[in-house]
Design an enzyme around this catalytic site. Structure first.
Site, PDB file in Angstrom:
ATOM      1  N   ALA A 159       0.815  -1.215   0.000  1.00 40.95           N
ATOM      2  CA  ALA A 159       0.000   0.000   0.000  1.00 40.95           C
ATOM      3  C   ALA A 159       0.850   1.267   0.000  1.00 40.95           C
ATOM      4  O   ALA A 159       0.439   2.304  -0.531  1.00 40.95           O
ATOM      5  CB  ALA A 159      -0.938   0.006   1.205  1.00 40.95           C
ATOM      6  N   TYR A 183      -5.535   4.806  -2.632  1.00 39.54           N
ATOM      7  CA  TYR A 183      -6.312   5.718  -1.793  1.00 39.54           C
ATOM      8  C   TYR A 183      -5.825   7.155  -1.994  1.00 39.54           C
ATOM      9  O   TYR A 183      -4.723   7.392  -2.497  1.00 39.54           O
ATOM     10  CB  TYR A 183      -6.185   5.294  -0.325  1.00 39.54           C
ATOM     11  CG  TYR A 183      -6.914   6.169   0.654  1.00 39.54           C
ATOM     12  CD1 TYR A 183      -8.296   6.297   0.606  1.00 39.54           C
ATOM     13  CD2 TYR A 183      -6.217   6.868   1.627  1.00 39.54           C
ATOM     14  CE1 TYR A 183      -8.965   7.110   1.508  1.00 39.54           C
ATOM     15  CE2 TYR A 183      -6.876   7.672   2.546  1.00 39.54           C
ATOM     16  CZ  TYR A 183      -8.260   7.796   2.477  1.00 39.54           C
ATOM     17  OH  TYR A 183      -8.918   8.612   3.367  1.00 39.54           O
ATOM     18  N   THR A 185      -4.465   9.446  -0.380  1.00 36.72           N
ATOM     19  CA  THR A 185      -3.170   9.915   0.130  1.00 36.72           C
ATOM     20  C   THR A 185      -1.985   9.146  -0.445  1.00 36.72           C
ATOM     21  O   THR A 185      -0.841   9.439  -0.102  1.00 36.72           O
ATOM     22  CB  THR A 185      -3.116   9.793   1.665  1.00 36.72           C
ATOM     23  OG1 THR A 185      -3.276   8.410   2.027  1.00 36.72           O
ATOM     24  CG2 THR A 185      -4.203  10.620   2.327  1.00 36.72           C
ATOM     25  N   LYS A 186      -2.236   8.167  -1.309  1.00 39.33           N
ATOM     26  CA  LYS A 186      -1.162   7.298  -1.768  1.00 39.33           C
ATOM     27  C   LYS A 186      -0.376   7.912  -2.924  1.00 39.33           C
ATOM     28  O   LYS A 186      -0.731   8.967  -3.458  1.00 39.33           O
ATOM     29  CB  LYS A 186      -1.731   5.932  -2.175  1.00 39.33           C
ATOM     30  CG  LYS A 186      -2.350   5.158  -1.015  1.00 39.33           C
ATOM     31  CD  LYS A 186      -1.339   4.895   0.083  1.00 39.33           C
ATOM     32  CE  LYS A 186      -1.828   3.936   1.157  1.00 39.33           C
ATOM     33  NZ  LYS A 186      -2.890   4.476   2.012  1.00 39.33           N
ATOM     34  N   ASN A 187       0.697   7.242  -3.328  1.00 40.36           N
ATOM     35  CA  ASN A 187       1.590   7.799  -4.351  1.00 40.36           C
ATOM     36  C   ASN A 187       0.989   7.762  -5.745  1.00 40.36           C
ATOM     37  O   ASN A 187       1.369   8.555  -6.610  1.00 40.36           O
ATOM     38  CB  ASN A 187       2.922   7.042  -4.338  1.00 40.36           C
ATOM     39  CG  ASN A 187       3.677   7.241  -3.035  1.00 40.36           C
ATOM     40  OD1 ASN A 187       3.216   7.942  -2.147  1.00 40.36           O
ATOM     41  ND2 ASN A 187       4.834   6.612  -2.919  1.00 40.36           N
TER      42      ASN A 187
END
Length: 385
Positions: A159, A183, A185-187
């Protein structure tokens, strides 16, 4: 430095006109559910990771759950994992009617400690579910040794680790199954979303069926221009499929994954230089042969600091900067403590880290002025300005 300025949202994604246009295109064409853009995103991700068998789903949580169910494990089997992770990792094991067993983390890497894993292996142990925490690769040499020695299934929770490499090899390519998150906030962002990677075509075929009610045909296959096709329900499944509206964002996010990684690396280096003399523990640098995804920049507020971790979070918010806590140790949460009998004292490294950690913004969306303001504020709160 204390003038009025927009609040810096922790993990705010960088969205460009290409994503907006792609979403608009889906809206105008009327294809919002699982369709051609999901297939395109799967293909692009497969090319990026250098793998063949992938399935896009609606979250990394779904990816973890489906991986456990598709792995031929049985109810009651023990799955060893880390107590330093988001609750979704543990919940997926519980929802699969399996038994989570914790092995404490390495105090330097913050990843699951292979020495602790081996201590927890019993006759009931059937799988390892490892987490590449904050973008730092786990010790895959040691973990693959244990996998082979004890004949264990391996699931990678990636994740935090889309760009991560271990000794030149991309994480997500070691495990029998690997799970990625998109999600907000992910990269790589799709709002909500995930991806499963499987070593076998059979495994990914099972996951694709389970991800959509156990049906043999998805909507794109049934209603495309080639004509209607009947579906058959071949197993009990779930509603875990990704939508084209999500994939429309991910297609363009993935194109910029390396550019965004370079920007986060630049911010990371600035933080390291600025905070090296403060009463905090900085994130560990990855070995030169491997690659950190720079997903989270975590500070550990030491007891000697002039402010507690929680007071630091409040003060940062008051000054217009969002932060995160990644994470409180899983056994510290009331459900796992009361219902499953976990004790945080049994995992002292995770407990100590969870009590001290705070994550500060690292998004490629941050301007140089934002980064300078964050640095100034952290230094001011921790006694150096």
């Amino acid at each position: 430095m204390k003038d009025k300025r927009p609040f810096i949202v922790f993990g705010s994604p960088q969205i460009y006109s290409e994503e907006i246009s792609e979403v608009t295109d889906s809206l105008e064409k009327g294809w919002l559910g699982t369709g051609p853009k999901v297939q395109r995103f799967e293909s692009d991700f497969s090319d990026y990771l250098g793998v063949r068998n992938v399935a896009a789903v609606n979250s990394c949580t779904a990816a973890l759950h489906l991986s456990l169910l598709a792995s031929n494990l049985k109810p009651g089997d023990e799955v060893i994992t880390t107590p330093m992770t988001f609750c979704a990792t543990i919940n997926a094991i519980i929802h699969s009617r399996m038994v989570p067993v914790f092995a404490d983390i390495d105090p330097k890497t913050l990843n699951i400690d292979p020495k602790e894993i081996e201590k927890k292996i019993t006759k009931k142990t059937k799988a390892l579910l490892i987490v590449h925490f904050a973008g730092m690769p786990c010790d895959m040499d040691a973990i693959m040794y244990l996998k082979k020695k004890y004949n264990l299934l391996l699931i990678e929770d990636c994740a935090h680790a889309v760009e991560t490499k271990y000794k030149g090899k991309k994480v997500g390519t070691f495990g029998d199954f690997s799970c990625f998150s998109f999600y907000v906030t992910k990269n790589v962002v799709t709002g909500e979303g995930g991806m499963v990677v499987s070593k076998s075509k059979e495994g990914i075929d099972r996951i694709k069926i389970m991800a959509l009610h156990g049906m043999s045909q998805d909507a794109w296959s049934r209603f495309s221009d080639s004509g209607y096709k009947h579906y058959d329900v071949v197993s009990i499944g779930f509603k875990y499929n990704m939508m084209d509206l999500q994939a429309a964002i991910g297609i363009h996010q993935l194109k910029r994954v390396e550019k965004n990684w370079a920007r986060r690396a630049e911010i990371w280096r600035k933080y390291n230089t600025a905070f090296q003399d403060l009463s905090v523990t900085l994130p560990l640098s990855v070995q030169s042969s491997s690659r950190h995804a720079y997903h989270l920049y975590t500070l550990q507020i030491k007891e000697a600091a002039c402010v507690t971790r929680d007071a630091f979070i409040v003060n940062m918010h008051e000054r217009g900067i969002g932060t995160g806590v990644h994470y409180r140790a899983i056994p510290d949460h009331s459900f796992y403590k009361s219902m499953l009998g976990f004790k945080s004292s049994d995992f002292p490294v995770s407990k100590s880290y969870g009590d001290q950690t705070v994550s500060i913004p690292l998004s490629p969306k941050l301007s140089n002025k934002d980064v300078d303001y964050i640095i100034y504020t952290v230094q001011d709160l921790l006694g150096q300005s």
